[in-house]
Design a protein around this motif. Structure first.
Motif: not given
Ligand code: DGY
Length: 411
Positions: A69, A58, A71, A92-93, A66, A30
């Motif tokens: 992400i 995300g 991906h 994601t987290t 998050p 992020n």
């Protein structure tokens, strides 16, 4: 150097999003992404907006953007998606990170004036800031809480030692660290830190990643000065963007959150440190450790003229103890460890924010000092993850996206 910095961003580009560095961090993070977007904006504005678009891909329905992400798949990182147990696409987290994204969006927009690209990200950024208020300040205190040290971005800062000592070391997840296979373990958090980090992930996964349940069960709840300062700055930047693409009601709403954050951050000033410091929201105690985060209210325009002078004085004192500013932990603190991640090393992104803050507050001299030393350490050691404050030697991972981005911002 400029050419090399661009090459680092290109090399770490995975097609619209950028990994912080290969192997150690093989997904989109992020706050890394927000700095990366600003770096790209210096030479490829369209690619810069792509970075923010991918971040917002995300985003959850409740507004959370998050921390990571996922991906693409990778075996290089722990804890991967299976530990978080969140069924979404992309995976994601379930926690966040310092919200630099709106600041990046303003930076991009002021460079290229692309209203169309701005309009695409603005709703997501507004929803993200609303999420902070709803999920992380449910009682409307003005300060948002972080529920995991990873959310602060400063994972093993000594500021968390007290609050983390209450978090059990037991985990239901088997810990299989990958980071220490990529990097010298002496430069990374300790085994016990990871046990507690993962205990928190287990706890919130069992709470179903539902914000009100997480709030109730959280054994770690701090008002981090860094996160709150970055959020205040981001709210100001979002307000500027709302003047262009938002509604009058949204501007009133954002201004309300700004007023709350200003009041909250003012309450974090610690005269004994000559800096700001966070607060443990469970014990009510101040997290009174000198840190680079303690200068970040400058970046939010939240320091009084007297506080600006005091903080410049603290930095002057620190500069007699270390070669390169700004160490992540006060160099005269017993917890200072010059090579261990957030317990001492210098981070280019934090330096950039602090220097911007001093410049905006009218202290051009301190800003120039920090910027000059930041350039110097990167010239000496390259685009590494972080730097030894004693001599500017490189530490952690190499070819790091956000260090390259900061180089471009300072160039
Ligand atoms: C890590 O895994 O080291 C990161 O800091 C988490 O965001």
């Amino acid at each position: 150097m400029n050419e090399q910095a661009r090459a680092v961003l290109r090399t770490n580009d995975r097609g619209g999003y950028t990994v912080p560095t290969a192997r150690l961090y093989p997904f989109q993070w992020n706050w890394d992404s927000a700095f990366v977007a600003m770096g790209f904006a210096t030479f490829d504005p369209s690619r810069a907006w792509d970075e923010l678009d991918h971040l917002i891909k995300g985003q959850w329905e409740d507004g959370l953007i998050p921390q990571i992400i996922f991906h693409a798949e990778s075996d290089d990182y722990f804890p991967g998606p299976e530990v978080w147990g969140i069924e979404r696409s992309p995976k994601t987290t379930g926690i966040t990170q310092p919200p630099v994204a709106a600041t990046a969006a303003r930076f991009l927009f002021e460079r290229d004036g692309d209203r169309g690209r701005l309009s695409r990200v603005y709703p997501g950024l507004l929803a993200y800031h609303r999420w902070f208020r709803a999920a992380r300040d449910p009682q409307g205190t003005g300060l948002v809480a972080t529920l995991h040290p990873w959310e602060t971005g400063m994972d093993n800062s000594p500021a968390w030692d007290g609050p983390m000592s209450r978090v059990p070391t037991s985990t239901t997840t088997v810990i299989r660290r990958r980071d220490t296979g990529h990097i010298d373990p002496a430069m990374r958090p300790r085994a016990e830190d990871y046990q507690r980090f993962i205990h928190l992930v287990d706890t919130y996964r069992e709470a179903g990643w539902e914000p009100s349940r997480m709030w109730e069960v959280a054994p770690f709840k701090v008002a981090d000065v860094g996160t709150n300062a970055i959020l205040l700055r981001a709210e100001r930047d979002l307000l500027a963007l709302a003047e262009v693409v938002g509604s009058p009601a949204e501007r009133v709403e954002i201004a309300g959150r700004i007023a709350g954050l200003e009041k909250g951050i003012a309450s974090l000033w610690r005269p004994e440190l000559g800096q700001f410091a966070g607060r443990d929201l469970i014990s009510g105690e101040a997290l009174a450790v000198g840190s680079s985060a303690g200068f970040l209210p400058l970046f939010a325009g939240a320091a009084t003229p007297g506080q600006v002078v005091e903080m410049a004085g603290v930095l002057k004192r620190w500069s007699q103890l270390v070669e390169v500013l700004v160490p992540s932990t006060a160099p005269d603190a017993v917890q200072f460890e010059p090579l261990r991640y957030w317990r001492g090393p210098v981070w280019a992104v934090v330096n950039w924010m602090i220097a911007e803050g001093f410049a905006d507050a009218g202290d051009a001299e301190t800003a120039a000092l920090i910027r000059g030393q930041t350039r110097g350490m990167i010239e000496k050691s390259g685009f590494v993850e972080y730097f030894d404050p004693r001599d500017g030697a490189g530490a952690g991972g190499a070819t790091f996206s956000w260090t390259a981005a900061i180089w471009l911002l300072l160039a």
